[in-house]
Design a protein around this motif. Sequence first.
Motif, short mmCIF file in Angstrom:
data_model
loop_
_atom_site.label_atom_id
_atom_site.label_comp_id
_atom_site.label_asym_id
_atom_site.label_seq_id
_atom_site.Cartn_x
_atom_site.Cartn_y
_atom_site.Cartn_z
N LYS A 259 46.55 38.64 26.34
CA LYS A 259 45.50 39.17 27.21
C LYS A 259 44.16 38.46 26.96
CE LYS A 259 47.00 42.40 30.08
NZ LYS A 259 46.48 43.75 30.16
N THR A 260 44.02 37.75 25.84
CA THR A 260 42.79 36.98 25.62
C THR A 260 42.59 35.91 26.68
OG1 THR A 260 43.98 35.48 24.13
CG2 THR A 260 42.86 37.33 23.11
N LEU A 261 43.66 35.52 27.38
CA LEU A 261 43.53 34.53 28.44
C LEU A 261 42.75 35.09 29.63
CD1 LEU A 261 47.20 33.18 28.48
CD2 LEU A 261 45.19 32.00 27.57
N TRP A 262 42.82 36.38 29.84
CA TRP A 262 42.25 37.00 31.03
C TRP A 262 41.06 37.90 30.74
CZ3 TRP A 262 47.26 39.27 33.74
CH2 TRP A 262 48.05 38.22 34.18
N SER A 263 40.86 38.27 29.50
CA SER A 263 39.94 39.38 29.20
C SER A 263 38.49 38.95 29.01
CB SER A 263 40.41 40.12 27.94
OG SER A 263 40.41 39.25 26.81
N ASN A 264 38.18 37.71 29.28
CA ASN A 264 36.77 37.31 29.23
C ASN A 264 36.42 36.55 30.50
OD1 ASN A 264 36.58 34.21 28.67
ND2 ASN A 264 38.24 34.94 27.36
N LYS A 265 35.15 36.48 30.76
CA LYS A 265 34.69 35.97 32.05
C LYS A 265 34.77 34.45 32.17
CE LYS A 265 31.75 40.03 32.41
NZ LYS A 265 32.14 40.53 31.07
N ALA A 266 35.13 33.76 31.08
CA ALA A 266 35.30 32.32 31.18
C ALA A 266 36.46 31.94 32.09
CB ALA A 266 35.50 31.72 29.78
N ILE A 267 37.34 32.88 32.37
CA ILE A 267 38.45 32.59 33.28
C ILE A 267 37.95 32.49 34.73
CG2 ILE A 267 39.07 35.00 33.77
CD1 ILE A 267 41.55 32.12 33.08
N LEU A 268 36.78 33.06 35.03
CA LEU A 268 36.30 33.06 36.42
C LEU A 268 35.99 31.65 36.92
CD1 LEU A 268 34.05 36.25 36.24
CD2 LEU A 268 36.30 36.04 37.33
N PRO A 269 35.29 30.79 36.16
CA PRO A 269 35.11 29.41 36.63
C PRO A 269 36.43 28.65 36.78
CG PRO A 269 33.49 29.93 34.95
CD PRO A 269 34.48 31.06 34.96
N ILE A 270 37.41 28.96 35.92
CA ILE A 270 38.70 28.30 36.03
C ILE A 270 39.42 28.73 37.30
CG2 ILE A 270 40.99 28.10 34.96
CD1 ILE A 270 39.59 28.20 32.23
N LEU A 271 39.33 30.00 37.62
CA LEU A 271 39.91 30.48 38.88
C LEU A 271 39.29 29.77 40.08
CD1 LEU A 271 40.06 34.30 38.16
CD2 LEU A 271 42.03 32.91 38.78
N TRP A 272 37.96 29.63 40.07
CA TRP A 272 37.29 28.96 41.20
C TRP A 272 37.66 27.47 41.25
CZ3 TRP A 272 35.23 30.66 45.46
CH2 TRP A 272 34.45 29.80 46.25
N GLU A 273 37.81 26.87 40.08
CA GLU A 273 38.24 25.47 40.02
C GLU A 273 39.62 25.29 40.63
OE1 GLU A 273 40.00 22.67 36.48
OE2 GLU A 273 38.24 23.90 36.00
N LEU A 274 40.53 26.23 40.34
CA LEU A 274 41.91 26.13 40.83
C LEU A 274 42.04 26.55 42.29
CD1 LEU A 274 43.82 27.62 37.76
CD2 LEU A 274 43.57 25.20 38.38
N PHE A 275 41.21 27.51 42.72
CA PHE A 275 41.33 28.07 44.07
C PHE A 275 39.96 28.11 44.75
CE2 PHE A 275 44.46 30.10 41.26
CZ PHE A 275 45.65 29.67 41.85
N PRO A 276 39.32 26.96 44.92
CA PRO A 276 37.97 26.96 45.51
C PRO A 276 37.98 27.50 46.93
CG PRO A 276 38.90 24.74 45.47
CD PRO A 276 39.84 25.60 44.68
N GLY A 277 37.01 28.35 47.23
CA GLY A 277 36.90 28.90 48.57
C GLY A 277 37.84 30.04 48.86
N HIS A 278 38.59 30.52 47.87
CA HIS A 278 39.53 31.62 48.13
C HIS A 278 38.75 32.85 48.60
CE1 HIS A 278 42.50 34.78 47.52
NE2 HIS A 278 43.42 33.85 47.45
N PRO A 279 39.24 33.54 49.63
CA PRO A 279 38.45 34.65 50.21
C PRO A 279 38.23 35.82 49.27
CG PRO A 279 40.66 34.55 51.17
CD PRO A 279 40.48 33.29 50.40
#
Length: 396
Positions: A259-279
Amino acid sequence: MRRTTLVPRADWQARVEALGLVWHSLDGQLYWDESACYAFTTAEIAEIEAASAELYRLYLAAGEHVIAEGRLGELGIPRPAWDAVAAAWEAEPPALNFGRFDLGYSGDGPPKLFEFNCDTPTSLLEAAVIQWDWKQAVFPMLDQYNGIHEALVAQWQAIAPLLGGGPLHFAHMADLAGEDSVTVAYLRDTAEEAGLVTLAVEMAAIGWAHGARRFVDGADRAIDSVFHLYPWEWLLAEDFAPMLVESLATTRWIEPIWKTLWSNKAILPILWELFPGHPNLLEAGTRPIGGDQVAKPLFGREGANVSIRWGDKVVAESDGDYVEQGWIYQRFHALRDFGGGYPVIGSWLVDGVPVGMGIREDGLITGNTARFVPHVIDGWGGGQAARGFQVSTRQT
C-alpha cells in the motif's frame, strides 16, 4: 445533486453515540451534521461509481509501472523496504484492499480525483453505519449508495482462511478524540461478524521477541496477523523498521506493505504522466505547474500543510507537521458552493470495488474540522432498489 436543509433529530447526539460516533462535535463545532443532506439521482451515483472503478484501474497500472521501472524511491519508500514492497505487490497477501477516493464532483462534470486514502482511511464508521441509521430514521423510503458494511464483512470472510488459526490483532495509537480507536473498534466488529477471533493492542504495547524473531503483544502473545491503523511511512521510519521487514515472512500485516505504492501523493504526478488529460485526473507534478494550483505534502493528512495558489497569490493555507517530506502540485479544481460549504465526495472501495460514499463539507481546504453530511438517492422515485449499485440490504 442538490443540498437540502433539514431539522436534526431531537435525540441525534444520543443516537450517534450509541452507534460509536463519540467525536460528533469538535471544539463546539459539529462534525456529524444532519441539519442538511445531499440528494443524488441514480445517474449521478452511476457516474461516481464508474469513475471510482476507473480510478482503481489507473492505480493498478501505476503500481505495475512503479515496480517495473524501479521508481519506488520517488514515492519516499526507504531503500531497505523496496524488495519487500515489490514482493508483496506480486504475492498479494490477504488484505481488505479498502480505501477512500476523495473526489471533486457537483453533478456538472466528471468526478476529479484529489487523492486516495488507502492505507489508514478514516471517516469509515460515519459513512458505513451512522448515515445509514440516519437514512432509515429520516428517509426510510429512499435508498443510499452504501454497501460498505456488508462489503467489509464479506472481505473478512474471504480472507479468513488465509489468516491461520490464531487471533487477528487490531492495533492503533491512543488518540484523545477517539476517532482512530473507534474506527479500529468498528473494523474489529466487522471482523468478528465475519467469524474471526480478534484481540486489541495499542501500537506502543507491541514488542519484539529477539529469540523467536517475532512481534508480540503486551501479553507476549505472538502476533500472526494484525490490522494496523498506523501508516506504513511511520512504521518504516521507526527504529524497529528492520524487524518489521523481517516480520513479513511470519506476520500478515493488514493492510500490506505494498500500500506504500498508493498511500502518498507522489503517485499523483505519476498517474498524470501515464494518463495525461484523463477526465478523472487533475494535472499534477513534482514542481509548481503554474496557474491555479494546490501544493500538498507527500504524506500529509486531514488537509494539513496544504496551500491553494491562484497565480502568485496564496488564497488559502493550513498548518501542520508535514513540511519536510517533499511536495506535489496539483491543478486547482473549483468545487461548487452549495450554501453550506464545499462538498468532497469520499468514494469507498473494498477489495478494489466501489461500495459506497460519504460527503464532507469545509472551506477551500478540507481539514479535520470538516462536517460529515449524509446523503440519499431519490432520482428514481417510489423507494425501489437502485439496481447495479452497492446499496445496503441490512435490516435495522
